[in-house]
Design an enzyme around this catalytic site. Structure first.
Site, PDB file in Angstrom:
ATOM      1  N   LYS A  88      -9.067  -2.257   3.631  1.00 24.90           N
ATOM      2  CA  LYS A  88      -8.314  -1.020   3.378  1.00 24.90           C
ATOM      3  C   LYS A  88      -8.486  -0.555   1.940  1.00 24.90           C
ATOM      4  CE  LYS A  88      -4.314  -1.327   1.947  1.00 24.90           C
ATOM      5  NZ  LYS A  88      -3.576  -1.313   0.643  1.00 24.90           N
ATOM      6  N   LYS A  93      -5.966  -0.288  -9.986  1.00 28.60           N
ATOM      7  CA  LYS A  93      -5.966  -1.302  -8.932  1.00 28.60           C
ATOM      8  C   LYS A  93      -7.197  -1.157  -8.030  1.00 28.60           C
ATOM      9  CE  LYS A  93      -4.784  -4.653  -6.266  1.00 28.60           C
ATOM     10  NZ  LYS A  93      -3.543  -4.745  -5.495  1.00 28.60           N
TER      11      LYS A  93
END
Length: 298
Positions: A243, A175
């Site tokens: 983030k 990811k």
């Protein structure tokens, strides 16, 4: 394995979590959800699911527990402590973390889950809000093969591409790679659109022909039209991609891997966030490119 109905708990009913829970209901699973804001729970109940007053109540009878929260510390808070997943889920339950968090934290939490008698999988998703609503997310799964096989019917209710990529933490690593590629592609698309507009090209026509060639991509297909229109309603917020790029750069440094373009993309995402655009879609990188170019919309 036959897709028999399962009791599924979903913790985190945000932009992604709620439509995922609804698609689980549509697939015939029994879904109980919890979210910090009651309005999201009410929406799940309206769709045919059940609401819970807390994590402990949501997970106590679940066969499969899905967490979909923003960051590493949020996952740790949800699973730990007397009211968390590990203390309240039944032994043998499957915990599937669809959040995007640090790979090392994912590995640590998988080990803690095992001590609690819970089978852990990290299964972050890609596809944004559209993919969550349409049920065609891409899901990259880390964990034991047998556990992946056991929950595959549940995952296939929310995603069209479900791939086991390795042991615990591997899903999060893949990811992170996805977020690296997407950020870089959006930045280049933003630069391309500003470049085209500066030369008074028919931008829509240009995008059509580019999409048919090697420059074509899913990012171009999904983002170009809204970027041209300067519509940045969040499908995936700048704050979250900022983030995620922090995860990427930290993991790359730990592995001793150079990501010069990725590091630049991370800096640019941080810059557009610092300008007050954190709540906009990550395609708002275009605003930064316009500013650097001394141009404005229109």
């Amino acid at each position: 394995m036959n897709a028999v109905p399962r009791k599924v708990a979903v913790i985190g009913l945000g932009i992604m979590g709620l439509p995922m829970a609804v698609n689980l209901l549509k697939a015939g699973h029994q879904v109980t959800g919890f979210n910090r804001s009651q309005g999201k729970i009410d929406q799940l109940v309206s769709a045919g699911g059940a609401g819970a007053p807390g994590t402990a109540e949501a997970v106590k009878d679940a066969d499969v527990i899905i967490t979909m929260v923003p960051d590493s510390q949020d996952v740790e808070a949800v699973v730990s402590g007397p009211d968390g997943v590990f203390a309240n889920a039944q032994r043998g339950a499957y915990w599937v973390d669809c959040s995007t968090i640090r790979p090392d934290v994912s590995v640590q939490l998988a080990a803690a889950a095992q001590k609690a008698g819970i089978k852990a999988l990290d299964a972050p998703v890609s596809g944004g809000e559209t993919g969550a609503v349409e049920g065609n997310l891409s899901i990259m799964v880390g964990g034991e093969t047998a556990d992946v096989d056991a929950v595959r019917p549940v995952l296939e209710a929310i995603g069209s591409t479900v791939v086991h990529v390795g042991p615990s933490g591997s899903g999060q690593t893949v990811k992170a790679t996805n977020q690296l590629i997407v950020a870089g592609t959006i930045e280049l698309l933003a630069e391309a659109l500003v470049f085209l507009e500066a030369h008074s090209v028919d931008t829509q026509a240009a995008i059509k022909v580019l999409a048919g060639g090697l420059a074509g991509s899913r990012v171009l297909d999904r983002k170009a039209t809204s970027m041209i229109a300067r519509k940045f309603e969040p499908g995936f917020r700048v704050d979250l991609h900022h983030k995620d790029l922090g995860i990427v750069t930290a993991a790359a440094r730990e592995a001793g891997v150079a990501i010069p373009l990725g590091a630049m993309a991370a800096q640019l995402m941080g810059a557009v966030r610092a300008q007050g655009h954190g709540s906009l879609d990550h395609s708002a990188l275009m605003l930064l490119v316009e500013g650097l170019s001394g141009r404005s919309a229109g």
